[in-house]
Design an enzyme around this catalytic site. Structure first.
Site, PDB file in Angstrom:
ATOM      1  CG  HIS A  37      -1.852  -1.186   1.207  1.00 18.57           C
ATOM      2  ND1 HIS A  37      -2.610  -1.531   0.113  1.00 18.57           N
ATOM      3  CD2 HIS A  37      -2.100  -2.123   2.146  1.00 18.57           C
ATOM      4  CE1 HIS A  37      -3.296  -2.619   0.396  1.00 18.57           C
ATOM      5  NE2 HIS A  37      -3.005  -2.999   1.610  1.00 18.57           N
ATOM      6  CB  ALA A  38       3.343   2.621   2.361  1.00 15.09           C
ATOM      7  CB  CYS A  92      -8.147  -4.264   5.079  1.00 15.34           C
ATOM      8  SG  CYS A  92      -8.148  -3.355   3.523  1.00 15.34           S
ATOM      9  CB  THR A 130       6.914   1.117   1.393  1.00 10.83           C
ATOM     10  OG1 THR A 130       7.485   0.801   0.116  1.00 10.83           O
ATOM     11  CG2 THR A 130       6.711   2.614   1.447  1.00 10.83           C
ATOM     12  N   GLY A 133       6.689  -2.783   5.110  1.00 18.21           N
ATOM     13  CA  GLY A 133       5.514  -3.465   5.644  1.00 18.21           C
ATOM     14  C   GLY A 133       5.726  -4.134   6.983  1.00 18.21           C
ATOM     15  CG  ASP A 136      19.093  12.480   0.276  1.00 26.46           C
ATOM     16  OD1 ASP A 136      18.270  13.416   0.352  1.00 26.46           O
ATOM     17  OD2 ASP A 136      20.288  12.631  -0.048  1.00 26.46           O
ATOM     18  CB  ALA A 148       5.497   5.519   3.937  1.00 25.88           C
ATOM     19  CB  ALA A 206      -4.785  -3.199   5.693  1.00 24.90           C
TER      20      ALA A 206
END
Length: 297
Positions: free
Chosen positions: A10-11, A42, A110, A112, A273, A277, A297
């Site tokens: 997702h991110a 989800c 990202t 997770g 840098d 997320a 999620a």
């Protein structure tokens, strides 16, 4: 400017879409360990309950869609190491086993999260499953076809939704949690009381204030043993919680004790840098004006 994104559920997907929209001339390279992106975990319970009829409908993007934006999507590629000082990555192509080096100007992590799996006695028996990704969803749906007694361990968001879904499919459903209320972290007692009553009225066996000790069975799970009782089970789904998937940066970035990457209000990590997320990092929790790990999620 070359931007590398590691992980693309997702991110990661959101990062790529926004980067290409705001910086169309940037070079974006995505490294994703799995063979799919953007799976809506989800929605697994909705799929189990047949509200959504096919698991494939839980994808909202694809490698092809991200490529069409101008990103280079490298699926089934695992990043083995990050040299933050020299802005270099060591990457393995999981299909060919080739290991190669890449570089970046900006890095987006990202990574997770992954389900918490305590080392229960009997934990390696068949039909004890996780609920996180596409393959897990397919596994749960396939095994539930033949299961009569389903035990869901963990009464957070995922656990209560799965318990509802299994009951909708006519399964003898037991929901176990060590807390004295379902969704204890999320809702006050006046609301969880209503939810618990509704579950009981629908025939779900709510087991609270009990800790799972072990699983019993020959090859396949047959019973869940807690500190206060035992429950028949043909299928067990572990929904105990999540831990950040951050072994790649362990000891290299500032993190919470559980490994969640610490970021500031601009999602910057402790390395220049490098951004983070999603479920691998903390969030700024505005109501309490503090920093927390809240994987969703």
């Amino acid at each position: 400017m070359k931007i590398v994104v590691i992980g693309c559920t997702h991110a990661g997907t959101a990062a790529v879409v926004n980067i290409k929209e705001n910086y169309p001339d940037s070079e974006v390279v995505i490294y994703e360990k799995n063979n799919n992106v953007s799976f809506l975990s989800c929605g697994i319970a909705l799929n189990v309950g047949k509200v959504i009829d096919t698991t494939e409908k839980l994808f909202y993007s694809s490698p092809e869609a991200l490529n069409s934006l101008g990103a280079q999507t490298k699926m089934q590629h695992e990043v083995l190491n990050i040299d933050f000082k020299n802005k270099k990555l060591s990457v393995k192509d999981l299909l060919t086993n080739e290991v190669f080096e890449d570089n970046y100007d900006k890095l987006v992590l990202t990574l997770g999260s992954w389900p918490i799996v305590p080392k229960f006695e009997g934990g390696t028996l068949d039909n004890i499953v996780l609920c996180k990704n596409y393959n897990h969803a397919l596994n749960i749906i396939e095994k539930s076809k033949y299961a009569k007694n389903v035990v869901v361990i963990g009464a957070g968001y995922i656990g209560v939704e799965l318990a509802e879904a299994f009951k909708m499919q006519g399964k003898n459903t037991t929901l176990i949690d060590a807390e004295n209320r379902i969704m204890a972290k999320y809702l006050d007692k006046e609301f969880t009381d209503i939810a618990e009553t509704e579950f009981k009225n629908k025939g779900v066996n709510i087991v609270l204030g009990q800790k799972v000790q072990k699983f019993e069975g020959t090859n396949t799970v047959e019973k869940v043993i807690t500190d206060k009782g035992e429950y028949n089970a043909d299928l067990v789904v572990l929904c105990i919680g999540f831990t950040p998937n951050t072994k790649l940066v362990q000891g290299k970035l500032e993190t919470l004790p559980n490994g969640a990457i610490i970021i500031d209000e601009y999602m910057r990590t402790s390395e220049e840098d490098v951004f983070a997320a999603g479920d691998c990092c903390v969030v700024k929790y505005n109501p309490a004006k503090d920093t927390r790990y809240i994987p969703l999620a």
